[in-house]
Design a protein around this motif. Structure first.
Motif, PDB file in Angstrom:
ATOM      1  N   VAL A  94      -8.864  -7.371  67.646  1.00  0.00           N
ATOM      2  CA  VAL A  94      -9.410  -6.382  66.716  1.00  0.00           C
ATOM      3  C   VAL A  94     -10.708  -6.931  66.145  1.00  0.00           C
ATOM      4  N   ARG A  95     -11.769  -6.121  66.209  1.00  0.00           N
ATOM      5  CA  ARG A  95     -13.053  -6.560  65.677  1.00  0.00           C
ATOM      6  C   ARG A  95     -13.542  -5.524  64.661  1.00  0.00           C
ATOM      7  N   PRO A  96     -14.292  -5.989  63.656  1.00  0.00           N
ATOM      8  CA  PRO A  96     -14.773  -5.048  62.636  1.00  0.00           C
ATOM      9  C   PRO A  96     -15.908  -4.173  63.160  1.00  0.00           C
ATOM     10  N   VAL A  97     -15.989  -2.955  62.641  1.00  0.00           N
ATOM     11  CA  VAL A  97     -17.030  -1.999  63.001  1.00  0.00           C
ATOM     12  C   VAL A  97     -17.647  -1.488  61.698  1.00  0.00           C
ATOM     13  N   VAL A  98     -18.974  -1.540  61.617  1.00  0.00           N
ATOM     14  CA  VAL A  98     -19.668  -1.108  60.405  1.00  0.00           C
ATOM     15  C   VAL A  98     -20.046   0.364  60.475  1.00  0.00           C
ATOM     16  N   PHE A  99     -20.375   0.860  61.671  1.00  0.00           N
ATOM     17  CA  PHE A  99     -20.816   2.245  61.824  1.00  0.00           C
ATOM     18  C   PHE A  99     -19.711   3.087  62.435  1.00  0.00           C
ATOM     19  N   LEU A 100     -19.493   4.258  61.868  1.00  0.00           N
ATOM     20  CA  LEU A 100     -18.524   5.216  62.381  1.00  0.00           C
ATOM     21  C   LEU A 100     -19.210   5.993  63.495  1.00  0.00           C
ATOM     22  N   SER A 101     -19.112   5.478  64.704  1.00  0.00           N
ATOM     23  CA  SER A 101     -19.861   6.008  65.841  1.00  0.00           C
ATOM     24  C   SER A 101     -19.322   7.365  66.273  1.00  0.00           C
ATOM     25  N   GLY A 102     -20.257   8.268  66.600  1.00  0.00           N
ATOM     26  CA  GLY A 102     -19.878   9.568  67.121  1.00  0.00           C
ATOM     27  C   GLY A 102     -19.611  10.618  66.072  1.00  0.00           C
ATOM     28  N   ARG A 103     -19.541  10.280  64.815  1.00  0.00           N
ATOM     29  CA  ARG A 103     -19.296  11.254  63.746  1.00  0.00           C
ATOM     30  C   ARG A 103     -20.495  11.283  62.817  1.00  0.00           C
ATOM     31  N   VAL A 104     -21.221  12.380  62.852  1.00  0.00           N
ATOM     32  CA  VAL A 104     -22.401  12.504  62.017  1.00  0.00           C
ATOM     33  C   VAL A 104     -22.013  12.781  60.559  1.00  0.00           C
ATOM     34  N   ASN A 105     -20.927  13.475  60.344  1.00  0.00           N
ATOM     35  CA  ASN A 105     -20.537  13.861  58.992  1.00  0.00           C
ATOM     36  C   ASN A 105     -19.540  12.896  58.350  1.00  0.00           C
ATOM     37  N   GLN A 161     -18.871   8.457  57.288  1.00  0.00           N
ATOM     38  CA  GLN A 161     -19.493   7.138  57.219  1.00  0.00           C
ATOM     39  C   GLN A 161     -18.553   6.160  56.538  1.00  0.00           C
ATOM     40  N   TYR A 162     -18.731   4.879  56.845  1.00  0.00           N
ATOM     41  CA  TYR A 162     -18.089   3.810  56.097  1.00  0.00           C
ATOM     42  C   TYR A 162     -19.003   3.458  54.919  1.00  0.00           C
ATOM     43  N   ILE A 163     -18.466   2.782  53.937  1.00  0.00           N
ATOM     44  CA  ILE A 163     -19.245   2.460  52.739  1.00  0.00           C
ATOM     45  C   ILE A 163     -20.416   1.550  53.077  1.00  0.00           C
ATOM     46  N   ILE A 164     -20.186   0.510  53.883  1.00  0.00           N
ATOM     47  CA  ILE A 164     -21.251  -0.421  54.241  1.00  0.00           C
ATOM     48  C   ILE A 164     -22.332   0.276  55.054  1.00  0.00           C
ATOM     49  N   GLU A 165     -21.962   1.229  55.873  1.00  0.00           N
ATOM     50  CA  GLU A 165     -22.940   1.987  56.651  1.00  0.00           C
ATOM     51  C   GLU A 165     -23.893   2.744  55.737  1.00  0.00           C
ATOM     52  N   ILE A 201     -15.271  -0.936  55.752  1.00  0.00           N
ATOM     53  CA  ILE A 201     -15.635  -1.073  57.163  1.00  0.00           C
ATOM     54  C   ILE A 201     -14.425  -0.657  57.990  1.00  0.00           C
ATOM     55  N   GLY A 202     -14.690  -0.343  59.239  1.00  0.00           N
ATOM     56  CA  GLY A 202     -13.601   0.048  60.131  1.00  0.00           C
ATOM     57  C   GLY A 202     -13.264  -1.077  61.093  1.00  0.00           C
ATOM     58  N   SER A 203     -12.366  -0.802  61.977  1.00  0.00           N
ATOM     59  CA  SER A 203     -11.988  -1.793  62.997  1.00  0.00           C
ATOM     60  C   SER A 203     -11.671  -1.055  64.293  1.00  0.00           C
ATOM     61  N   THR A 204     -11.907  -1.768  65.374  1.00  0.00           N
ATOM     62  CA  THR A 204     -11.595  -1.225  66.693  1.00  0.00           C
ATOM     63  C   THR A 204     -10.963  -2.328  67.528  1.00  0.00           C
ATOM     64  N   GLN A 205     -10.145  -1.922  68.461  1.00  0.00           N
ATOM     65  CA  GLN A 205      -9.476  -2.892  69.316  1.00  0.00           C
ATOM     66  C   GLN A 205     -10.188  -2.960  70.661  1.00  0.00           C
ATOM     67  N   ASP A 206     -10.507  -4.165  71.071  1.00  0.00           N
ATOM     68  CA  ASP A 206     -11.159  -4.381  72.364  1.00  0.00           C
ATOM     69  C   ASP A 206     -10.132  -4.101  73.459  1.00  0.00           C
ATOM     70  N   PRO A 207     -10.434  -3.199  74.406  1.00  0.00           N
ATOM     71  CA  PRO A 207      -9.435  -2.836  75.413  1.00  0.00           C
ATOM     72  C   PRO A 207      -9.110  -3.966  76.387  1.00  0.00           C
TER      73      PRO A 207
END
Length: 173
Positions: free
Chosen positions: A94-105, A107-111, A83-89
Motif C-alpha cells: 500500500v502506497r500513499p496517494v496525494v491526488f485523487l486521480s480521475g475525479r475532477v469534483n 480532492q484530498y486535503i493535501i491536494e 491523503i489517500g492510499s492505493t495498493q500496488d497490483p
C-alpha cells in the motif's frame, strides 16, 4: 352644539398624554424620581479605531485567497481524508496517494493545499515583478525582484500543469 373647530380641539387635548388633564398622582409618580435622581457624570470616551496597515490588509487578503483557492469550504463540508492510499497490483504493498486521480469534483486535503500554494506562489511572482518596476530601487534589487518573480511564475505554472496531468490523465495530449 359647539362649532366644528371647537370639537376637534377638545378631541386633540383629550388624546394628548401631555395635557394638563392628567391624573395628579400619576404626574407626581412620573416626575418625582427624576427631580431627585441625577444621572451620573460619566467620562466615557469613544474608542478610536486605527486603520490597519497596508501590509496587514494584503496579508489578510492573501490568506483569504489561499483558503478559497485551496478548497477549505469543500474540505469542511465534505470532510475528505488528508491523503489517500492505493495498493500496488504487482507487489501488494500500500502506497500513499496525494491526488485523487480521475475525479475532477473531488480532492484530498493535501491536494487542495498544494494547488492553492501554487496559485499563491504565482500571484506572489506577479507582485514581485511589479516591485521590480519601481524606479526608486537599486538596479541589483530590481534584478533580484524580477528574477524571483519570473522563477516563481515558472515554478507555479509548471507545477500546476503537472498537478492537472496527475489529476486528469490524458488531459491536453
Amino acid at each position: 352644539m359647539a362649532p366644528k373647530s371647537e370639537q376637534s380641539q377638545s378631541f386633540s387635548t383629550q388624546a394628548d398624554p401631555s395635557s394638563s388633564s392628567m391624573d395628579p398622582l400619576f404626574h407626581i409618580l412620573k416626575t418625582l424620581p427624576y427631580s431627585i435622581l441625577r444621572p451620573p457624570r460619566l467620562r466615557l470616551k469613544l474608542p478610536s479605531f486605527a486603520l490597519p496597515s497596508a501590509m496587514t490588509v494584503f496579508a489578510l487578503v492573501l490568506l483569504t485567497y489561499f483558503m478559497v483557492v485551496s478548497g477549505i469550504v469543500y474540505d469542511v463540508i465534505v470532510e475528505p481524508p488528508g491523503i489517500g492510499s492505493t495498493q500496488d497490483p504487482t507487489t501488494g504493498s500500500v502506497r500513499p496517494v496525494v491526488f485523487l486521480s480521475g475525479r475532477v469534483n473531488g480532492q484530498y486535503i493535501i491536494e487542495g493545499l498544494s494547488s492553492g500554494f501554487m496559485f499563491v506562489l504565482g500571484g506572489m511572482g506577479i507582485v514581485l515583478l511589479d516591485l521590480a518596476l519601481d524606479k526608486n530601487r537599486a538596479k541589483s534589487v530590481k534584478v533580484s525582484y524580477a528574477s524571483a518573480g519570473i522563477s516563481s511564475l515558472i515554478i507555479a505554472y509548471v507545477m500546476s500543469m503537472l498537478f492537472i496531468r496527475i489529476k486528469i490523465p490524458g488531459y491536453m495530449r
